[in-house]
Write an enzyme that holds these catalytic residues in place. Structure first.
Site, PDB file in Angstrom:
ATOM      1  N   LYS A 171      -8.920   2.500  11.046  1.00 35.89           N
ATOM      2  CA  LYS A 171      -9.141   2.089   9.675  1.00 35.89           C
ATOM      3  C   LYS A 171      -9.162   0.792   9.724  1.00 35.89           C
ATOM      4  O   LYS A 171      -7.771   0.241   9.553  1.00 35.89           O
ATOM      5  CB  LYS A 171      -8.100   3.078   8.564  1.00 35.89           C
ATOM      6  N   ASP A 224       0.968  -1.328   0.139  1.00 34.88           N
ATOM      7  CA  ASP A 224      -0.031  -0.044   0.197  1.00 34.88           C
ATOM      8  C   ASP A 224       0.883   1.218  -0.052  1.00 34.88           C
ATOM      9  O   ASP A 224       0.621   2.348  -0.667  1.00 34.88           O
ATOM     10  CB  ASP A 224      -0.796  -0.023   1.234  1.00 34.88           C
ATOM     11  N   PHE A 225       2.030   1.144   0.690  1.00 25.26           N
ATOM     12  CA  PHE A 225       2.904   2.220   0.949  1.00 25.26           C
ATOM     13  C   PHE A 225       3.579   2.734  -0.572  1.00 25.26           C
ATOM     14  O   PHE A 225       3.368   3.689  -0.794  1.00 25.26           O
ATOM     15  CB  PHE A 225       4.035   2.106   1.925  1.00 25.26           C
ATOM     16  N   GLU A 226       3.939   1.593  -1.141  1.00 21.75           N
ATOM     17  CA  GLU A 226       4.290   1.684  -2.577  1.00 21.75           C
ATOM     18  C   GLU A 226       3.334   2.437  -3.444  1.00 21.75           C
ATOM     19  O   GLU A 226       3.636   3.260  -4.109  1.00 21.75           O
ATOM     20  CB  GLU A 226       4.920   0.531  -3.034  1.00 21.75           C
ATOM     21  N   SER A 281     -13.557   6.964  -2.217  1.00 16.88           N
ATOM     22  CA  SER A 281     -12.319   6.388  -1.077  1.00 16.88           C
ATOM     23  C   SER A 281     -12.054   7.779  -0.388  1.00 16.88           C
ATOM     24  O   SER A 281     -12.761   8.468  -0.166  1.00 16.88           O
ATOM     25  CB  SER A 281     -11.299   6.273  -2.267  1.00 16.88           C
ATOM     26  N   ASP A 335       0.529   4.143  -2.783  1.00 19.88           N
ATOM     27  CA  ASP A 335       0.623   5.454  -2.230  1.00 19.88           C
ATOM     28  C   ASP A 335       1.365   6.421  -2.777  1.00 19.88           C
ATOM     29  O   ASP A 335       1.289   7.630  -2.992  1.00 19.88           O
ATOM     30  CB  ASP A 335       0.449   5.814  -0.636  1.00 19.88           C
ATOM     31  N   GLU A 353     -17.126  -2.012   6.581  1.00 22.26           N
ATOM     32  CA  GLU A 353     -16.019  -2.898   6.387  1.00 22.26           C
ATOM     33  C   GLU A 353     -16.380  -4.296   6.589  1.00 22.26           C
ATOM     34  O   GLU A 353     -16.369  -4.524   7.949  1.00 22.26           O
ATOM     35  CB  GLU A 353     -14.492  -2.391   6.894  1.00 22.26           C
ATOM     36  N   CYS A 374      10.402 -12.317 -29.133  1.00 17.35           N
ATOM     37  CA  CYS A 374      10.881 -12.822 -27.644  1.00 17.35           C
ATOM     38  C   CYS A 374       9.843 -13.189 -26.906  1.00 17.35           C
ATOM     39  O   CYS A 374       8.770 -12.868 -26.747  1.00 17.35           O
ATOM     40  CB  CYS A 374      11.318 -11.067 -27.135  1.00 17.35           C
ATOM     41  N   LYS A 382      -2.448   7.058   7.316  1.00 19.42           N
ATOM     42  CA  LYS A 382      -1.752   5.663   7.396  1.00 19.42           C
ATOM     43  C   LYS A 382      -0.606   5.369   8.292  1.00 19.42           C
ATOM     44  O   LYS A 382       0.182   6.387   8.208  1.00 19.42           O
ATOM     45  CB  LYS A 382      -1.300   5.564   5.699  1.00 19.42           C
ATOM     46  N   TYR A 404     -19.382   2.214   9.515  1.00 24.61           N
ATOM     47  CA  TYR A 404     -18.882   3.624   9.892  1.00 24.61           C
ATOM     48  C   TYR A 404     -19.702   4.729   9.143  1.00 24.61           C
ATOM     49  O   TYR A 404     -18.938   5.543   9.330  1.00 24.61           O
ATOM     50  CB  TYR A 404     -17.506   3.551   9.840  1.00 24.61           C
ATOM     51  N   GLU A 432     -11.663   7.278  14.268  1.00 27.16           N
ATOM     52  CA  GLU A 432     -11.905   5.823  14.169  1.00 27.16           C
ATOM     53  C   GLU A 432     -10.792   5.110  13.568  1.00 27.16           C
ATOM     54  O   GLU A 432      -9.667   5.618  12.915  1.00 27.16           O
ATOM     55  CB  GLU A 432     -12.960   5.803  13.276  1.00 27.16           C
ATOM     56  N   ASP A 491      -8.708  -2.810   8.061  1.00 28.26           N
ATOM     57  CA  ASP A 491      -8.113  -3.249   6.695  1.00 28.26           C
ATOM     58  C   ASP A 491      -9.063  -4.436   6.354  1.00 28.26           C
ATOM     59  O   ASP A 491      -8.635  -5.606   6.439  1.00 28.26           O
ATOM     60  CB  ASP A 491      -6.821  -3.456   6.898  1.00 28.26           C
ATOM     61  N   CYS A 537      18.732  -8.858 -23.424  1.00 27.13           N
ATOM     62  CA  CYS A 537      17.231  -9.542 -22.702  1.00 27.13           C
ATOM     63  C   CYS A 537      17.353 -11.013 -22.170  1.00 27.13           C
ATOM     64  O   CYS A 537      18.045 -11.888 -22.963  1.00 27.13           O
ATOM     65  CB  CYS A 537      16.188  -9.665 -23.840  1.00 27.13           C
ATOM     66  N   ARG A 579     -18.040  -2.171  -3.155  1.00 26.11           N
ATOM     67  CA  ARG A 579     -17.887  -0.816  -3.627  1.00 26.11           C
ATOM     68  C   ARG A 579     -17.677  -0.632  -5.238  1.00 26.11           C
ATOM     69  O   ARG A 579     -18.063   0.150  -5.891  1.00 26.11           O
ATOM     70  CB  ARG A 579     -16.465  -0.134  -3.176  1.00 26.11           C
ATOM     71  N   LYS A 609     -12.904  12.211  10.855  1.00 25.37           N
ATOM     72  CA  LYS A 609     -13.967  12.752  10.234  1.00 25.37           C
ATOM     73  C   LYS A 609     -14.523  13.871  10.724  1.00 25.37           C
ATOM     74  O   LYS A 609     -14.573  13.764  12.121  1.00 25.37           O
ATOM     75  CB  LYS A 609     -14.942  11.619  10.006  1.00 25.37           C
ATOM     76  N   CYS A 622      13.265  -4.678 -24.073  1.00 30.02           N
ATOM     77  CA  CYS A 622      13.813  -5.505 -25.162  1.00 30.02           C
ATOM     78  C   CYS A 622      12.881  -5.380 -26.272  1.00 30.02           C
ATOM     79  O   CYS A 622      11.838  -5.373 -26.422  1.00 30.02           O
ATOM     80  CB  CYS A 622      13.397  -7.073 -24.416  1.00 30.02           C
ATOM     81  N   CYS A 667      15.697 -13.562 -24.364  1.00 28.33           N
ATOM     82  CA  CYS A 667      15.856 -13.900 -26.027  1.00 28.33           C
ATOM     83  C   CYS A 667      17.258 -13.485 -26.426  1.00 28.33           C
ATOM     84  O   CYS A 667      17.693 -13.719 -27.293  1.00 28.33           O
ATOM     85  CB  CYS A 667      14.854 -13.418 -26.785  1.00 28.33           C
TER      86      CYS A 667
HETATM   87  S1  IVH Z   1     -14.944   6.320   5.964  1.00 23.71           S
HETATM   88  C1  IVH Z   1     -16.522   8.562   1.851  1.00 23.71           C
HETATM   89  N1  IVH Z   1     -14.113   4.992   7.922  1.00 23.71           N
HETATM   90  O1  IVH Z   1     -10.855   2.934   3.950  1.00 23.71           O
HETATM   91  C2  IVH Z   1     -15.493   7.434   2.391  1.00 23.71           C
HETATM   92  N2  IVH Z   1     -13.491   4.351   6.043  1.00 23.71           N
HETATM   93  O2  IVH Z   1      -8.806   4.028   1.905  1.00 23.71           O
HETATM   94  C3  IVH Z   1     -16.079   6.898   3.663  1.00 23.71           C
HETATM   95  N3  IVH Z   1     -12.156   2.221   5.747  1.00 23.71           N
HETATM   96  O3  IVH Z   1     -13.030   3.218   1.256  1.00 23.71           O
HETATM   97  C4  IVH Z   1     -15.023   5.981   4.275  1.00 23.71           C
HETATM   98  N4  IVH Z   1     -12.073   1.923   8.197  1.00 23.71           N
HETATM   99  O4  IVH Z   1     -13.374   0.976   2.819  1.00 23.71           O
HETATM  100  C5  IVH Z   1     -14.203   4.966   6.739  1.00 23.71           C
HETATM  101  N5  IVH Z   1     -13.318   3.976  10.026  1.00 23.71           N
HETATM  102  C6  IVH Z   1     -13.481   4.028   8.722  1.00 23.71           C
HETATM  103  C7  IVH Z   1     -12.842   3.043   7.967  1.00 23.71           C
HETATM  104  C8  IVH Z   1     -12.804   3.263   6.367  1.00 23.71           C
HETATM  105  C9  IVH Z   1     -11.641   1.600   6.923  1.00 23.71           C
HETATM  106  C10 IVH Z   1     -11.830   2.047   4.496  1.00 23.71           C
HETATM  107  C11 IVH Z   1     -12.974   2.080   3.411  1.00 23.71           C
HETATM  108  C12 IVH Z   1     -12.539   3.294   2.440  1.00 23.71           C
HETATM  109  C13 IVH Z   1     -11.161   2.990   2.577  1.00 23.71           C
HETATM  110  C14 IVH Z   1     -10.480   4.278   2.334  1.00 23.71           C
END
Ligand code: IVH
Length: 675
Positions: free
Chosen positions: A122, A37-39, A90, A41, A180, A437, A319, A232, A120, A124, A413, A143, A295, A431, A416
């Site tokens: 996040k 994910d880091f890469e 997202s 991003d 989620e 090839c 993140k 959420y 909140e 995964d 290459c 989604r 939020k 190549c 080849c």
């Molecule tokens: S709020 C309008 N709250 O993270 C967007 N998302 O990287 C509302 N996720 O698409 C999203 N925990 O799938 C929200 N506490 C949380 C979350 C959360 C995980 C996910 C979600 C979102 C993604 C974004």
């Protein structure tokens, strides 16, 4: 960001767009992310930076402007795709504290009223949107691409945390709640142990396991997977809540699973304190988290702040920094892709990182290797963001062995033996032996057969076998394959041959835009193929187009135009078109497709107000072309108010009062997939 020429920026932007699309596909559809994910991003923020510097290349179809799609559409999958009532977006994300303060400053500038935050975890997992009507679960959608999702209701009812019936006071007639679906570590470990025993490939992480399980075709098997859910975000028309937290508390009181770890923060400092507290505490949780979501708590202010094309302005995600490990570099492999691009991959002394053993890491290209000044035997720092393929971020010079040597980037290459070339301004080596090839040839078939292309039942192993037998060399050869040839492949029976032939037959009906994408013309990605197909209407018109005609098309620059012309004027290109036409593939846009662009807006009534980049009449036609209806005034039946510049204040007020979502032209274009 370093200075970069316009041409180089365009190439890099094209590259990043393609790369991010591919990674989105790996992540959301295949459930097998290839980079962390880091890469991801980092690539995304590089693309954002370049688009900011060169706005002329910032197209609507850019991954910076739309969410990755999880729509299955795979052979054998029969989830109906259903439009989302409100686009499912997202979140913007950051790894830098300053950016959280900037987020707060932007909000402060927008309002004089006091505001606060909901903090909140996040989770995964994989996003889900539940609709309840009259207190009963009506539907569950993934989604998808943000505008429409896969209807996975029959699977979701097998998740014990999700109630089918709600109880309590003040349950709205109809509302949506999003959240989620995730797999706790314990269930994940159990599942992977079972898979190992059954000699099945283990899931890379709990997120992939959750999302893979949600798309299972067998609901009974779903039940054994131990999925959990946390919700959420409450949405609906005329809901009686003033704050986000109040809405979630109500949802909790009706029996819905709402996180017990969320906290109210009076200001951004308190939100940052929450983040700091969870930085280590999260490691004690029985499930995976990849950050913290902040939020705006006040719903009026949320509405006022609204959305960008891709994410709400009222929320952001912090993140967690990836964990690091130090391990010796043993050797470097060089892999050749479909387009001939050569990618160096590091082989590492296995090391434990964020709970998994890491053995390989991508080195991207020669520049990256030079930048790190990497030597064989070096101790290198590896990091993981989303716990998948890690990245080498640095070298520990104090540990370099005296006799350490630089790895030699190949001049030929590895597949080849043809001398590699490096395009001017490009960081990649290629190549150039496109015609013969073997890796490139096989790569072209894999691309051609792909789900977004011809959707033929041929993965890596089938292509490899067909190629090794000498049955296929150029793309049209696929259509000459016989049943006898197929059953002669190791492990193939009549049934697999018939399935393959049926998918080949079905591919003859695949729309022209996908045929064009399937050809694998360099720089002609999915979106570009769509644009070209709509603009030219047929392969003959496209092949006959002059360079000038090509660059007049929106989003087509000189490099893309040259690549298209080179392809269509080459003997191999012409021969491919001739034979594919003979095989009966679609070489022009179907008439009905010209009239109806999509069904995305089917059943939706839309009110437009204000001025747009196209005339109001053209906008109305566009709505109808996507299956929607136009109406003059806002009412309870309105799905969206599409507000352009100088939109009527009365209409805006009424929409806000009725809780009807207001779409910008950009958001609308995104919704209908318009480039
Ligand atoms: S709020 C309008 N709250 O993270 C967007 N998302 O990287 C509302 N996720 O698409 C999203 N925990 O799938 C929200 N506490 C949380 C979350 C959360 C995980 C996910 C979600 C979102 C993604 C974004």
């Amino acid at each position: 960001m370093a200075k970069i020429s316009k041409a180089a920026a365009k190439e890099r932007i094209d590259f990043l767009k393609k790369e991010l699309e591919q990674q989105n596909y790996n992540y959301y559809v295949r459930n097998e992310p290839a980079i962390s994910d880091f890469e991801f991003d980092l690539l995304m923020s590089e693309l954002q930076g370049l688009e900011h510097m060169f706005p002329e290349f910032a197209t609507e179809d850019s991954p910076t402007r739309h969410v990755g799609s999880d729509l299955s559409g795979q052979a054998g999958s029969d989830f109906a795709q259903v439009p989302h009532r409100y686009p499912m977006l997202s979140l913007g994300n950051t790894y830098a504290k300053e950016e959280l303060y900037e987020f707060d400053n932007r909000i402060r500038k927008a309002t004089d009223a006091p505001y606060s935050f909901s903090c909140e975890l996040k989770f995964d997992g994989t996003a889900i949107c539940l609709t309840y009507r009259q207190g009963r679960l009506l539907r569950a959608l993934t989604r998808g691409d943000g505008a429409k999702g896969d209807d996975v209701t029959r699977n979701v009812v097998n998740i014990p945390a999700i109630p089918r019936v709600l109880h309590g006071e003040g349950i709205p007639e109809e509302f949506e709640i999003r959240g989620e679906i995730y797999m706790p570590f314990a269930a994940f470990d159990r599942l992977n142990t079972e898979r190992a025993e059954a000699e099945l490939e283990p899931f890379a992480n709990p997120r992939n396991a959750a999302s893979g399980s949600l798309k299972l075709q067998n609901p009974a098997e779903m039940r054994t997977r131990g999925l959990d859910c946390v919700l959420y975000h409450v949405l609906g028309e005329n809901l009686p809540f003033k704050t986000h937290i109040e809405a979630l508390e109500a949802a909790r009181s009706w029996g819905l699973p709402v996180s017990e770890y969320s906290r109210h923060a009076a200001n951004i400092d308190e939100a940052v304190a929450y983040i700091d507290a969870w930085d280590t505490r999260r490691k004690t949780l029985p499930f995976a988290t990849d950050g913290i979501v902040i939020k705006v708590n006040e719903l009026d202010l949320q509405r006022q702040l609204g959305f960008t094309a891709k994410s709400p302005r009222w929320a952001t995600a912090w993140k967690f920094k990836p964990e690091q490990a130090l391990t010796p570099l043993l050797s470097v492999d060089y892999q050749v892709g479909r387009t001939g691009a050569v990618t160096p991959v590091a082989n590492l002394e296995p090391v434990l990182l964020s709970g998994t053993v890491v053995k390989r890491a991508s080195l991207h290209n020669k520049d990256q290797m030079d930048l790190l000044d990497i030597h064989i035997g070096d101790y290198v720092y590896v990091e993981k963001g989303g716990e998948i393929i890690p990245k080498i971020t640095g070298v520990e010079l104090s540990k370099r062995p005296e006799d350490a040597l630089r790895p030699e980037f190949p001049v030929c290459c590895p597949d080849c033996g043809t001398p590699l070339v490096r395009d001017e301004d490009e960081a990649r080596h290629y190549c150039p032996n496109r015609e013969s090839c073997p890796v490139q040839i096989k790569g072209r078939f894999i691309h051609f057969a792909g789900r977004k292309a011809m959707d033929i039942l041929a993965g890596d192993a089938t292509v490899e076998a067909l190629y090794n037998k000498g049955f296929i060399h150029t793309l049209p050869d696929l259509y000459t394959l016989t049943r006898e040839q197929l059953v002669s492949l190791e492990g193939w029976q009549e049934k697999s041959a018939d399935n393959f032939l049926a998918s080949l037959e079905a591919s003859r009906k695949v729309p022209f835009e996908r045929v064009l994408y399937a050809l694998g013309i360099r720089h002609v990605g999915e979106q570009t193929a769509k644009t070209l197909a709509r603009h030219f209407g047929s392969i003959d018109a496209l092949a006959a187009a002059t360079r000038e005609e090509l660059i007049q098309v929106e989003d087509i620059g000189g490099i893309v135009a040259d690549s298209i012309q080179a392809w269509f004027t080459s003997d191999a290109g012409r021969e491919t078109v001739r034979r594919l036409r003979e095989a009966g593939l679609q070489m022009s846009v179907a008439d009905d497709a010209r009239q109806r662009l999509s069904e995305t807006l089917a059943g939706k009534t839309i009110v437009i107000s204000g001025n747009f980049s196209i005339s109001r009449e053209a906008m109305k036609e566009l709505i109808e072309a996507h299956g929607g209806k136009n109406a003059g005034s806002v009412s309870g039946k309105t799905a969206w108010l599409l507000a352009g510049e100088k939109a009527g204040p009365e209409k805006l007020k009424k929409a806000e009062k009725l809780g009807i979502p207001i779409l910008s032209e950009t958001a609308f274009n995104h919704l209908i997939g318009k480039e």
